[in-house]
Design an enzyme around this catalytic site. Structure first.
Site, PDB file in Angstrom:
ATOM      1  N   TRP A 181     -92.473 -50.982  -7.594  1.00 46.96           N
ATOM      2  CA  TRP A 181     -91.276 -50.611  -8.378  1.00 46.96           C
ATOM      3  C   TRP A 181     -90.479 -51.893  -8.804  1.00 46.96           C
ATOM      4  O   TRP A 181     -90.367 -52.725  -7.751  1.00 46.96           O
ATOM      5  CB  TRP A 181     -90.217 -49.640  -7.981  1.00 46.96           C
ATOM      6  N   GLU A 222     -94.098 -46.615 -10.029  1.00 46.26           N
ATOM      7  CA  GLU A 222     -92.860 -45.709 -10.032  1.00 46.26           C
ATOM      8  C   GLU A 222     -92.145 -45.982 -11.413  1.00 46.26           C
ATOM      9  O   GLU A 222     -91.978 -47.271 -11.560  1.00 46.26           O
ATOM     10  CB  GLU A 222     -92.117 -45.994  -8.810  1.00 46.26           C
ATOM     11  N   LYS A 224     -88.801 -45.386 -14.166  1.00 42.69           N
ATOM     12  CA  LYS A 224     -87.582 -45.209 -13.942  1.00 42.69           C
ATOM     13  C   LYS A 224     -86.730 -45.230 -15.428  1.00 42.69           C
ATOM     14  O   LYS A 224     -87.425 -46.105 -16.196  1.00 42.69           O
ATOM     15  CB  LYS A 224     -86.785 -46.366 -13.047  1.00 42.69           C
ATOM     16  N   ASP A 257     -90.235 -40.485  -8.924  1.00 35.70           N
ATOM     17  CA  ASP A 257     -88.868 -40.612  -7.955  1.00 35.70           C
ATOM     18  C   ASP A 257     -87.923 -39.266  -8.663  1.00 35.70           C
ATOM     19  O   ASP A 257     -87.794 -39.758  -9.750  1.00 35.70           O
ATOM     20  CB  ASP A 257     -88.295 -41.786  -7.925  1.00 35.70           C
ATOM     21  N   HIS A 260     -85.267 -40.371 -11.198  1.00 30.22           N
ATOM     22  CA  HIS A 260     -85.433 -41.328 -12.249  1.00 30.22           C
ATOM     23  C   HIS A 260     -85.621 -40.881 -13.721  1.00 30.22           C
ATOM     24  O   HIS A 260     -86.405 -41.450 -14.308  1.00 30.22           O
ATOM     25  CB  HIS A 260     -86.792 -42.223 -11.919  1.00 30.22           C
ATOM     26  N   HIS A 284     -91.081 -39.944  -4.654  1.00 27.16           N
ATOM     27  CA  HIS A 284     -90.099 -40.336  -3.932  1.00 27.16           C
ATOM     28  C   HIS A 284     -88.974 -39.138  -3.907  1.00 27.16           C
ATOM     29  O   HIS A 284     -88.617 -38.729  -5.125  1.00 27.16           O
ATOM     30  CB  HIS A 284     -89.376 -41.562  -4.433  1.00 27.16           C
ATOM     31  N   ASP A 292     -79.013 -41.834 -10.659  1.00 26.54           N
ATOM     32  CA  ASP A 292     -80.006 -42.170  -9.573  1.00 26.54           C
ATOM     33  C   ASP A 292     -79.264 -42.582  -8.263  1.00 26.54           C
ATOM     34  O   ASP A 292     -79.392 -43.717  -7.673  1.00 26.54           O
ATOM     35  CB  ASP A 292     -81.055 -43.230  -9.927  1.00 26.54           C
ATOM     36  N   ASP A 294     -79.264 -41.432  -5.312  1.00 27.53           N
ATOM     37  CA  ASP A 294     -79.799 -41.770  -3.902  1.00 27.53           C
ATOM     38  C   ASP A 294     -78.980 -40.977  -3.039  1.00 27.53           C
ATOM     39  O   ASP A 294     -78.872 -41.675  -1.717  1.00 27.53           O
ATOM     40  CB  ASP A 294     -80.339 -42.841  -3.851  1.00 27.53           C
ATOM     41  N   ASP A 325     -86.670 -41.227  -0.339  1.00 29.96           N
ATOM     42  CA  ASP A 325     -86.211 -42.682  -0.929  1.00 29.96           C
ATOM     43  C   ASP A 325     -84.812 -42.247  -1.083  1.00 29.96           C
ATOM     44  O   ASP A 325     -84.293 -41.846  -2.444  1.00 29.96           O
ATOM     45  CB  ASP A 325     -87.094 -43.143  -2.231  1.00 29.96           C
TER      46      ASP A 325
HETATM   47  C1  RNT Z   1     -85.191 -47.529  -7.038  1.00 33.09           C
HETATM   48  C2  RNT Z   1     -86.599 -47.007  -6.573  1.00 33.09           C
HETATM   49  C3  RNT Z   1     -86.980 -47.731  -5.621  1.00 33.09           C
HETATM   50  C4  RNT Z   1     -86.252 -48.118  -4.530  1.00 33.09           C
HETATM   51  C5  RNT Z   1     -86.889 -48.418  -3.061  1.00 33.09           C
HETATM   52  C6  RNT Z   1     -86.006 -49.073  -2.066  1.00 33.09           C
HETATM   53  O1  RNT Z   1     -84.570 -46.996  -7.931  1.00 33.09           O
HETATM   54  O2  RNT Z   1     -86.309 -45.601  -6.464  1.00 33.09           O
HETATM   55  O3  RNT Z   1     -88.212 -46.823  -5.213  1.00 33.09           O
HETATM   56  O4  RNT Z   1     -85.535 -46.900  -4.260  1.00 33.09           O
HETATM   57  O5  RNT Z   1     -88.137 -49.003  -3.369  1.00 33.09           O
HETATM   58 ZN    ZN Z   2     -87.809 -44.295  -5.476  1.00 31.74          ZN
END
Ligand code: RNT
Ligand code: ZN
Length: 415
Positions: A181, A222, A224, A257, A260, A284, A292, A294, A325
Site C-alpha cells: 500500500w 491495497e 484507496k 480495506d 477505503h 483489512h 478512513d 481507522d 487495520d
Molecule cells: C492506510 C492503509 C494501510 C495502513 C497500514 C499501516 O490507509 O489502510 O493499510 O493503514 O499499512
Molecule cells: Zn489498510
C-alpha cells in the site's frame, strides 16, 4: 441461559454450536502491531509526522516506544483474546542491534530475527508490509514518483520486503501475507493522472520479479479512495489495484480495506464479487467514520455482514485472509486492540451461528417473507451464551477491562 440451553435453541434453528466453536478457534486473524505505537515504528525519528495520508489522533499515555515495550503489550493482548492470531508487522518495525541501522532499501531478514523469535515462542505466524510512508524519501510520491532515484529506492524496499516475507514464512511455517500500500497521490487536481499509475504498475512489476514462493508469500495490492492531504487523487485507486491483481493472479491477490471506499459503498458486498474471480483475497478490517478514520472495530452491522460473507463464501477455507487495520491513540491502546480482535471474533461467531443453507434455500425459493422473518429472529438468538462458552473453552477471561486497567497502572503509566 446456560450454554446447553442456548445450544438447543440453535439446534432447533439447524445450527450445531459445538461444531461452530471448533471452526472458529482455528480461524486466524492478523493482529496489526501498529495499534501499539500509533504507526511510528522504530527505524526513523519517532516524533516525525505520519505521512501518506494516514493519521492517528489522540494522545493517550502509554504508547510503546521500543521493541521490548511493543512486545510486552502484544503479550498482554494475546492473554485477552480468544482464537488464533497471527502477527502483522510493518517494515518500519525492524529491530537494529549494536548501533547498526539500515535504510529501508537495505533491510534484511536479520532485522526481523527478534520478531521471528517472538513469534516462534508463541506459535504465531507473521504477515508483513513494506512501509512506503513516513520517510524522508517520500517526495511525496514513492513507487509512482517521476524521480527515478526515488522510485528505485522504493522498488528496492519492496524487493527487500519480499525477501523478508519469504524468510518469515519459512521460519514460522505459515504463509506470509505481504501487503503493498502506498499513500501516493495529490492534494489538488493533477495534470497527469495516468503517468503515476503507469509508473506504479511498473514498480510493482519489478518488486514482484523478486523470486518468492507464491504458496508462502502472498503479495497483496491495497487500494484507496483518498487520504488526508491527498484528497484529489490517489494513484492506487480501486480500479488500479483490482486490475493489477486480476492481471497478475499468479503473483498477487487483491486487498480491500473497508475504510477505503466511498462512504455508502460496503466491502461486505464486494467480497462475493471478488471471490467470483479470485481464488484468494485479503481484507483489512477497520471502522471508518465519515472518512478512513481507522476507529476500533465494533460488533456493528457492517463488521457482522463482512463476516457473514466470509463464512458464506467459503472464506474460512483459506480464501480470505483477515487482518485488522486501525489505530486509535485516544484511548488505552491495549483495550483498543483487544476490543477490535474480539469484535471480529464475535462477528465471525455470529456469522457461523446462522443457518446459512436454510437462508439460501429461502432466497432461492423466492420466499422473501420467511427470509426476513428468520433473519430478524436470528438477531435475538442467545448469542451471548455461545460467546461466553467460546471464551471459556479458549481459557480467555470474559472481562478484560479490569486487567487492562491493572496493566495501565503497573506498566503503561510508568512510560
Ligand atoms: C492506510 C492503509 C494501510 C495502513 C497500514 C499501516 O490507509 O489502510 O493499510 O493503514 O499499512
Ligand atoms: Zn489498510
Amino acid at each position: 441461559m446456560s450454554y446447553n440451553d442456548a445450544k438447543q435453541v440453535y439446534a432447533a434453528l439447524g445450527v450445531d454450536t459445538d461444531k461452530v466453536l471448533d471452526v472458529l478457534k482455528n480461524v486466524s486473524v492478523s493482529l496489526h502491531c501498529w495499534q501499539g505505537d500509533d504507526v511510528r515504528g522504530f527505524d526513523t525519528d519517532p516524533n516525525k509526522p505520519l505521512t501518506g495520508g494516514i493519521q492517528t489522533t489522540g494522545n493517550y499515555p502509554g504508547r510503546a516506544r521500543t521493541p521490548e515495550e511493543l512486545m510486552a503489550d502484544i503479550d498482554e493482548v494475546l492473554k485477552l483474546v480468544p482464537g488464533k492470531v497471527k502477527l502483522n508487522l510493518h517494515a518500519c518495525y525492524a529491530i537494529f542491534e549494536d548501533g547498526e541501522w539500515a535504510d529501508r532499501d537495505k533491510l534484511e531478514p536479520k532485522h526481523f530475527k527478534k520478531w521471528v523469535d517472538f513469534c516462534k515462542e508463541r506459535g504465531l505466524g507473521c504477515d508483513f508490509n513494506p512501509t512506503f510512508f513516513s520517510h524522508p524519501k517520500c517526495d511525496p510520491l514513492t513507487l509512482s514518483s517521476p524521480n527515478e532515484e526515488t522510485r528505485r529506492f522504493w522498488i528496492e524496499h519492496g524487493k527487500a520486503c519480499i525477501r523478508i516475507s519469504q524468510y518469515l514464512a519459512e521460519e514460522l511455517g505459515q504463509p506470509c501475507v505481504m501487503n503493498i500500500w502506498t499513500g501516493d497521490g495529490f492534494k489538488d487536481i493533477p495534470a497527469d493522472r495516468m503517468g503515476p499509475r503507469v509508473r506504479y504498475r511498473e514498480s510493482i512489476d519489478e518488486i514482484l520479479s523478486e523470486p518468492y514462493d507464491f504458496n508462502l508469500v502472498k503479495p497483496c495490492i491495497e487500494s484507496k479512495v483518498f487520504g488526508i492531504g491527498v484528497e484529489a487523487y490517489t494513484v492506487g485507486s480501486a480500479e488500479f489495484a483490482l486490475s493489477y491483481a486480476a492481471e497478475n493472479k499468479d503473483k498477487c491477490i487483491p486487498l480491500m480495506d473497508n475504510g477505503h471506499y466511498h462512504p455508502t459503498e460496503v466491502v461486505s458486498d464486494k467480497i462475493p464479487a471478488l471471490l467470483t474471480f479470485f481464488p484468494e483475497i485479503a481484507l483489512h478490517v477497520t471502522r471508518p467514520i465519515r472518512w478512513d478514520s481507522d476507529h476500533v472495530v465494533l460488533f456493528d452491522d457492517e463488521t457482522k455482514e463482512i463476516c457473514r460473507e466470509i463464512v458464506r463464501c467459503g472464506g474460512l477455507d483459506g480464501r480470505v485472509n483477515i487482518a485488522l487495520d486501525y489505530f486509535d491513540a485516544s484511548i488505552n491502546r491495549i483495550s483498543a486492540w483487544v476490543t477490535g480482535v474480539r469484535n471480529v471474533q464475535k462477528s465471525l461467531l455470529f456469522a457461523l451461528l446462522q443457518p446459512n443453507d436454510k437462508l439460501k434455500e429461502l432466497q432461492d425459493a423466492s420466499d422473501f417473507t420467511q427470509l426476513m422473518v428468520l433473519q430478524e429472529e436470528l438477531k435475538t438468538a442467545p448469542f451471548y451464551d455461545i460467546w461466553q462458552e467460546y471464551l471459556k473453552r479458549e481459557n480467555t477471561p470474559a472481562e478484560y477491562y479490569a486487567e487492562v486497567k491493572r496493566y495501565e497502572q503497573e506498566v503503561l503509566s510508568l512510560r
